[in-house]
Design a protein around this motif. Sequence first.
Motif, PDB file in Angstrom:
ATOM      1  N   PRO A 108       0.819  -1.222   0.000  1.00 17.19           N
ATOM      2  CA  PRO A 108       0.000   0.000   0.000  1.00 17.19           C
ATOM      3  C   PRO A 108       0.847   1.263   0.000  1.00 17.19           C
ATOM      4  N   ARG A 109       0.353   2.276  -0.676  1.00 15.39           N
ATOM      5  CA  ARG A 109       1.077   3.551  -0.728  1.00 15.39           C
ATOM      6  C   ARG A 109       0.730   4.455   0.452  1.00 15.39           C
ATOM      7  N   GLU A 110      -0.306   4.123   1.164  1.00 14.43           N
ATOM      8  CA  GLU A 110      -0.725   4.937   2.301  1.00 14.43           C
ATOM      9  C   GLU A 110       0.395   5.014   3.340  1.00 14.43           C
ATOM     10  N   MET A 112       3.343   5.882   3.134  1.00 11.48           N
ATOM     11  CA  MET A 112       4.647   5.457   2.610  1.00 11.48           C
ATOM     12  C   MET A 112       4.991   4.006   2.963  1.00 11.48           C
ATOM     13  N   ASN A 113       3.985   3.199   3.185  1.00  8.50           N
ATOM     14  CA  ASN A 113       4.232   1.803   3.543  1.00  8.50           C
ATOM     15  C   ASN A 113       5.085   1.092   2.489  1.00  8.50           C
ATOM     16  N   TYR A 114       4.828   1.398   1.225  1.00  6.59           N
ATOM     17  CA  TYR A 114       5.532   0.703   0.152  1.00  6.59           C
ATOM     18  C   TYR A 114       7.010   1.062   0.067  1.00  6.59           C
ATOM     19  N   ARG A 115       7.423   2.160   0.712  1.00  5.74           N
ATOM     20  CA  ARG A 115       8.831   2.553   0.721  1.00  5.74           C
ATOM     21  C   ARG A 115       9.573   2.033   1.959  1.00  5.74           C
ATOM     22  N   GLU A 116       8.888   1.321   2.815  1.00  9.14           N
ATOM     23  CA  GLU A 116       9.527   0.766   4.007  1.00  9.14           C
ATOM     24  C   GLU A 116      10.223  -0.555   3.672  1.00  9.14           C
ATOM     25  N   ARG A 117      10.811  -1.173   4.699  1.00  6.92           N
ATOM     26  CA  ARG A 117      11.492  -2.464   4.511  1.00  6.92           C
ATOM     27  C   ARG A 117      10.466  -3.566   4.247  1.00  6.92           C
ATOM     28  N   HIS A 118      10.641  -4.278   3.152  1.00 11.41           N
ATOM     29  CA  HIS A 118       9.829  -5.461   2.845  1.00 11.41           C
ATOM     30  C   HIS A 118      10.784  -6.516   2.307  1.00 11.41           C
ATOM     31  N   CYS A 119      11.253  -7.373   3.194  1.00 14.39           N
ATOM     32  CA  CYS A 119      12.304  -8.327   2.832  1.00 14.39           C
ATOM     33  C   CYS A 119      11.716  -9.542   2.119  1.00 14.39           C
ATOM     34  N   PRO A 120      12.498 -10.154   1.233  1.00 14.57           N
ATOM     35  CA  PRO A 120      11.997 -11.305   0.472  1.00 14.57           C
ATOM     36  C   PRO A 120      11.853 -12.531   1.366  1.00 14.57           C
TER      37      PRO A 120
END
Length: 541
Positions: A108-110, A112-120
């Motif tokens: 989600p873009r709300e 700035m969630n999409y710019r946070e850490r999201h590890c594979p």
Amino acid sequence: MALKSNSADGRTRSSIQIFIVVGLCGFFYILGAWQKSGFGKADNLAMEITKSTGDCNIIPNLSFETHHGGDAGSTDNSDSKPKTFQPCHSRFTDYTPCQDQKRAMTFPRENMNYRERHCPPQKEKLHCLIPAPQGYVTPFSWPKSRDYVPFANAPYKSLTVEKAIQNWVQYEGNVFRFPGGGTQFPQGADKYIDQLASVLPITNGTVRTALDTGCGVASLGAYLWSRNVIAMSFAPRDSHEAQVQFALERGVPAVIGVLGTVKLPYPSKAFDMAHCSRCLIPWGANDGMYLMEVDRVLRPGGYWVLSGPPINWKNNYISWQRPKEELEEEQRKIEETAKLLCWDKKYEKGEMAIWQKRVNAGSCRAKQDDSRATLCKSADADDAWYKKMEACITPYSDSGSSDEVAGGELKAFPERLYAIPPRVASGSIPGVSVETYQDYNNEWKRHVNAYKKINKLIDSGRYRNIMDMNAGMGGFAAALESPKLWVMNVVPTIAEKSTLGVIYERGLIGIYHDWCEAFSTYPRTYDLIHANGVFSLYRDK
């Protein structure tokens, strides 16, 4: 007869010339292949160190034992073969696993969630070696690296066009040049810092640690270094391609990060100053949640600097091309939250405003009794790793009098480096007394002296960006303290003691991290990594 002799001599000379030409061609071919392979940089340094330390008894008292208890047991590796990793595909040259652009777009873009850490997930992790870009060379030494970065190391020109009039970065031949400008200080960071220093106690060492939010190419941090201020700069991996990579190539402390939905990976009361220069963070949004997070990591008596919109919107809304009603509301929300946090506005001139956090709760209690002031319920304000950010105010530590600094007063730097940190003096770190803390520092001084005997390149200027993977209370970094280098002190989230707050009280910087995940940085950004005890700590992970 003479003709035959001359003819023979000519043929001999021709043969010699041909032999020399072929030999030179072969030599330069091999030299080119050697340079392209990457050998001759770190490998050459390692060989030099190995040769100079062939005698293993040169330092008989040097101990490499870990600082963690437990018997790891012994293993018979006589029949095992070393595991080898192949190079990754060249498209992974600048791969950052937990900030992968493709994966980011699925969140989600709300906020700035999409710019946070999201590890594979485990099945998507790479098990190959990240390749360097073609033509990669050893970065320039500091201070030249502050102003110049080899183009081949970060071959991205978009910022030279997008930020051309703001003097962020310029492309000149085979290098990028950084004039020291920024969106809010196109005339240079030095003049901008002079303005800050006219209000803030920078010159006397009171302001030592700074947080630069939305840092761009980190020119503020680069120029604060000459004022003996160390800045932790962060920015997201977004359309401003390679901004954090540029910062690290320049030799400036920086990580990929964003103010989004989770807390910043720093302890409470960490920074003497926090700074935003057109950082595009919506400070008034979410009931002031982002300002409340800045308040958590700002030490009592610390400063927050906001430069750019919406400050002085009445005179600037036309040039900013934004509706004056929108800017007015934005500033109203900021002022309202600052009042709720008991921050005092110390300065406002042009497009810059500076607030100061109160030193304790005594003079602030009446305001925080306001029904809008929700105090955070967490018992540990330092617990930040992947913890959700909340719109609540971090309570002050207890203080004995109205003028006493909550949590303890810090010395000015450099005295702060070896003064007893308030967290140690108060007994907040289990098992650490003033005496054991002093013994700890003396031990690390001995270790670092031993390291320097083994590796003559330490503190030579060859190593600028250094990381300590298991930093403890910052003893390694303190013993290394030098204008030629800086250390990113990492405190693992599974460490027995949470000591990152002590590290900041010493005037050093660091970050929480779980080494089961990738670090928030670009490949090839550290010159030296110190791994004291980290493998023992993670042996069951």
